[in-house]
Design a protein around this motif. Structure first.
Motif, PDB file in Angstrom:
ATOM      1  N   GLU A 213       4.014  12.003   7.744  1.00 37.93           N
ATOM      2  CA  GLU A 213       4.593  10.909   8.524  1.00 37.93           C
ATOM      3  C   GLU A 213       6.004  11.204   9.041  1.00 37.93           C
ATOM      4  O   GLU A 213       6.273  11.084  10.219  1.00 37.93           O
TER       5      GLU A 213
ATOM      6  N   GLU B  69      -3.367   4.187  10.219  1.00 34.82           N
ATOM      7  CA  GLU B  69      -1.912   4.066  10.214  1.00 34.82           C
ATOM      8  C   GLU B  69      -1.308   5.373   9.721  1.00 34.82           C
ATOM      9  O   GLU B  69      -1.712   5.888   8.680  1.00 34.82           O
TER      10      GLU B  69
ATOM     11  N   ARG C 206       1.145  -0.813  -6.463  1.00 32.41           N
ATOM     12  CA  ARG C 206       2.211   0.036  -5.899  1.00 32.41           C
ATOM     13  C   ARG C 206       3.612  -0.444  -6.269  1.00 32.41           C
ATOM     14  O   ARG C 206       3.898  -1.646  -6.270  1.00 32.41           O
TER      15      ARG C 206
ATOM     16  N   LYS D 208      -0.815  -3.339  -2.457  1.00 28.53           N
ATOM     17  CA  LYS D 208       0.577  -3.360  -1.976  1.00 28.53           C
ATOM     18  C   LYS D 208       0.965  -4.823  -1.888  1.00 28.53           C
ATOM     19  O   LYS D 208       0.324  -5.587  -1.169  1.00 28.53           O
TER      20      LYS D 208
ATOM     21  N   ASP E 174      11.147   6.735   0.942  1.00 24.09           N
ATOM     22  CA  ASP E 174       9.897   6.728   1.689  1.00 24.09           C
ATOM     23  C   ASP E 174       9.548   8.108   2.238  1.00 24.09           C
ATOM     24  O   ASP E 174       9.782   8.363   3.416  1.00 24.09           O
TER      25      ASP E 174
HETATM   26  C1  BDP Z   1       5.856   3.530   5.282  1.00 21.49           C
HETATM   27  C2  BDP Z   1       4.912   3.606   6.437  1.00 21.49           C
HETATM   28  C3  BDP Z   1       4.073   2.395   6.592  1.00 21.49           C
HETATM   29  C4  BDP Z   1       3.401   2.066   5.291  1.00 21.49           C
HETATM   30  C5  BDP Z   1       4.429   1.961   4.189  1.00 21.49           C
HETATM   31  C6  BDP Z   1       3.774   1.887   2.829  1.00 21.49           C
HETATM   32  O1  BDP Z   1       5.675   3.818   7.591  1.00 21.49           O
HETATM   33  O2  BDP Z   1       3.138   2.656   7.602  1.00 21.49           O
HETATM   34  O3  BDP Z   1       2.688   0.893   5.375  1.00 21.49           O
HETATM   35  O4  BDP Z   1       5.236   3.099   4.137  1.00 21.49           O
HETATM   36  O5  BDP Z   1       3.682   2.931   2.193  1.00 21.49           O
HETATM   37  O6  BDP Z   1       6.263   4.826   5.071  1.00 21.49           O
HETATM   38  O7  BDP Z   1       3.353   0.823   2.413  1.00 21.49           O
END
Ligand code: BDP
Length: 722
Positions: A400, A167, A324, A287, A372
């Motif tokens: 990302e 991912e 997290r 998470k 993010d």
């Molecule tokens: C976002 C991402 C996603 C992650 C999420 C995370 O797009 O793929 O799962 O954060 O950090 O930035 O949990």
């Protein structure tokens, strides 16, 4: 040169023969068993010195330190050394876990680690100096700043039909997983551990934070044991990401309530099973209650209840849990209806009252910014709220939102700004780095977690130049005072060569890249304006506003920016300690580069620079993309220079040409979007005025068809050809 060795190429340096009398003639590893980090250190020294200088060394493993020849490199732990030299104890410096002592004197080299991997870190440090052409005498004591120096991989066991995908990974498939199982061949896992160890990183969470409960089937736990075996020679520990609902979905308990005894027992038994296979497992990452993931709040339990359940299971084994802080649920944030709703508040709101509720082996892993991984965010205020509870900062090496390794963006300068930020807790100096390393609040645990997401591509990240980010991440986690340029120089010398032109050009490209990317994608704290619903990649400013995740730009015909003040906005500014809160509360004292993060202002608002917001937008997008236009030309000047082989030259050039082009797409998409929205023209007459442009769909090309693109901003008239 396919990139597989990263910065550990051990390539022959200029005038290699001239160094031979400054080098050891033999290697002695103290008490090393095959496969241990000290044994690896000996092998690396032998391979490194042979590669860099063409000098082959004798190699002996012994428990005495009697040198077989006159000059020797001795490597081992402090305790093994003292066993054979009791008198040395007083002369050796204080080392913390993983620290090392290194002394080089006329070819005699002593490398002592506080533990085995510390010895390996010392050997890698010595080799990195040699690879940079430095064989002079010196002594050095080096201790890591923080104990947690982890890497997160977002690797999927199985993702629909895509098997071992990663991912937000841009370097190929998973090096760990394939088809719902752990790969048979884990050669790449070992090679990865070698790179990580060379920069002092000490653990890898191998699976995605969006964890698949099937990671924990008995067969897969055996596989995790094999990954740990591949890591162990490099002193890298394995850690695992958990799915909170596993007791139900995998264990069939019908519940995953953390306060249910059967659930707690399920995790305890499972943890015991894992430790049978991986006795040195570092711990877990979780998470929970975020983006649809299950968590304790599903049962009205607190996040601390959830974290502590894992902490209890890990404690007898000495493991830790990184829990997290990225907790938010977009479904409860209906921001179209609630103007005050702000995802940036979520972490602070959820964790604020929990500071004294966590077990002592819980660490809260906090993304550097409250949203993010954006190109510009204020540092997450949660770092200043957790005083008793240790924290680790989550940085993202995988780019990302920052061009996904198709754009060069050297991230160290951004990380340095974040780590140097002073929260002024209780009116005292409180830099992020000192909160993480435990100095500010007097804590033992804490540190760094970097989302790396390498893949099977031989370049690891999909781009040779992006590897400077992984290198800098490791170096900063060890020593946050390392400078952006200094780390680059080391990395360039080892990855390419010490040719001055090579160093100058790659340094220039890299140091310009983050500011340029911010300029051509999204500046003044408006965030990157990437397509939020699809790939987080190309420009799509409209997507920021019409979805429940974002509502970040809040742009209309006259105004733009998100009011996060206490007096009139979402209140986020108030999450900072008073001095910082006061700074962000007012337009006048908010730095321009965060203006639209904290304030909602007219497009005609005048910045400290004297420009209006809208004209700044136009100018910055032009300036940033103009910088990107110079990248291919700069790179061209390195053709054929020492260390610049054709294979890597072409690979890098391809990307820089692409970046130059895509920066224009960004520039024109964003500028046109805001010109249309605000109705305010560019005073320099550039926006929307492209006299030399020929629209692709107006051309006639045999075998191509006009095509309507999404996002529409990516092409004028939303049309391109395919
Ligand atoms: C976002 C991402 C996603 C992650 C999420 C995370 O797009 O793929 O799962 O954060 O950090 O930035 O949990």
């Amino acid at each position: 040169e396919d990139g597989l060795s990263g910065w550990l190429r051990y390539a022959r340096i200029k005038g290699a023969n001239g160094y031979h009398n400054k080098l050891p003639s033999a290697i002695v590893t103290l008490n090393a068993t095959e496969g241990s980090p000290v044994y690896t250190a000996g092998q690396e020294l032998s391979d490194g010195i042979s590669g860099i200088f063409g000098k082959d060394l004798d190699f002996a493993t012994t428990n005495t330190r009697k040198p077989p020849r006159d000059t020797t490199a001795t490597v081992g732990t402090v305790s093994a050394y003292i066993d054979s030299n009791p008198g040395a104890a007083d002369r050796l410096p204080e080392l913390v876990d993983d620290g090392f002592y290194l002394s080089v004197s006329k070819g005699n080299v002593l490398i002592l680690g506080q533990n085995e991997r510390g010895a390996l870190y010392g050997a890698f440090h010595y080799l990195s100096l040699l690879a940079q052409g430095n064989a002079s005498d010196f002594t050095l004591t080096s201790n890591p700043e923080a104990p947690i120096r982890w890497v997160n991989q977002w690797d999927n066991m199985q993702d629909g039909g895509t098997h071992g995908s990663v991912e937000r990974g841009y370097g190929g498939d998973s090096i760990f997983f394939w088809d719902g199982k752990i790969r048979d061949d884990l050669t790449r896992a070992g090679q990865y551990a070698r790179l990580l160890a060379s920069i002092g990183l000490n653990a890898v969470v191998v699976n995605n934070v969006n964890a698949d409960a099937k990671t924990l089937t008995p067969e897969n736990m055996d596989g995790l044991g094999r990954i740990a075996d591949a890591f162990r020679p490099y002193g890298v520990q394995l850690a695992v990401s958990l799915n909170f609902a596993a007791p139900d979905t995998l264990g069939g308990l019908g519940t995953f309530d953390p306060l249910d005894e059967t659930v707690a027992k399920w995790w305890k038994d499972l943890t015991d099973e894992l430790y049978k296979r991986v006795p040195d497992m570092a711990g877990y990452l979780v998470k929970a209650n975020s983006e649809g993931q299950p968590g304790p709040m599903t049962y009205n339990r607190t996040l601390a209840d959830g974290a502590n359940m894992f902490a209890h299971a890990l404690k007898p084994h000495g493991g830790i849990i990184l829990f997290r802080a990225f907790v938010y649920d977009h479904r409860t944030l209906n921001q179209t209806l609630d103007w005050k709703a702000d995802r940036a508040n979520a972490a602070g709101d959820y964790f604020h009252d929990l500071d004294d509720k966590f077990e002592d082996n819980v660490v809260i892993q906090i993304k550097y910014g409250p949203i993010d991984f954006q190109v510009r965010e204020p540092v997450s205020p949660l770092f200043s709220h957790l005083v008793k509870t240790p924290s680790a900062i989550e940085l993202q090496i995988s780019q990302e939102y920052l061009g996904q390794q198709a754009h060069l963006v050297y991230l160290a300068p951004m990380w340095k700004e974040i780590l140097d930020f002073d929260f002024r807790v209780d009116g005292k100096p409180s830099r992020t780095s000192d909160i993480l390393n435990g100095k500010r609040f007097n804590r033992k645990l804490g540190g760094y977690a970097g989302v790396v997401n390498v893949g099977t591509n031989t370049t690891w990240l999909g781009s040779h130049l992006a590897m400077s980010n992984l290198y800098a991440y490791g170096r900063l986690a060890w020593d946050s005072s390392a400078t952006s340029e200094g780390m680059l120089e080391e990395w360039i010398k080892m990855t390419f060569s010490d040719d001055k032109k090579v160093i100058d050009v790659i340094t220039k490209l890299s140091m310009q890249s983050w500011p340029a990317y911010e300029d051509y994608t999204g500046n003044l704290g408006i965030q990157t304006l990437t397509d939020i619903l699809l790939g987080h990649y190309g420009p799509n400013p409209a997507s920021q506003d019409g979805n429940p995740w974002g509502q970040w730009t809040r742009a209309d015909g006259d105004t733009i920016g998100m009011d996060r003040t206490v007096w009139n906005g979402t209140g986020f500014a108030g999450q900072y300690p008073p001095e910082i809160a006061a700074m962000y509360e007012k337009v006048e004292t908010t730095p321009d580069n965060l203006l639209l993060w904290f304030h909602h202002v007219p497009y005609t608002q005048v910045l400290k620079s004297g420009k209006t917001v809208i004209q700044h937008f136009y100018d910055a997008h032009y300036a940033g993309s103009a910088v990107a236009q110079t990248f291919p030309q700069l790179w061209e000047t390195l053709r054929g220079r020492p260390g610049i082989d054709d294979e890597r030259f072409d690979h890098v050039m391809y990307r820089l040409v692409y970046q130059a082009g895509h920066s224009l797409v960004w520039r024109d998409s964003i500028n046109t979007f805001y010109a249309n929205k605000s109705g305010i023209a560019d005073t320099k007459g550039r926006v929307g005025n492209h006299p030399y442009r020929i629209e692709a769909e107006a051309m006639k090309l045999v075998g191509y068809e006009p095509y309507t693109v999404s996002p529409f901003e990516a092409a004028s008239g939303a049309r391109c050809i395919v």
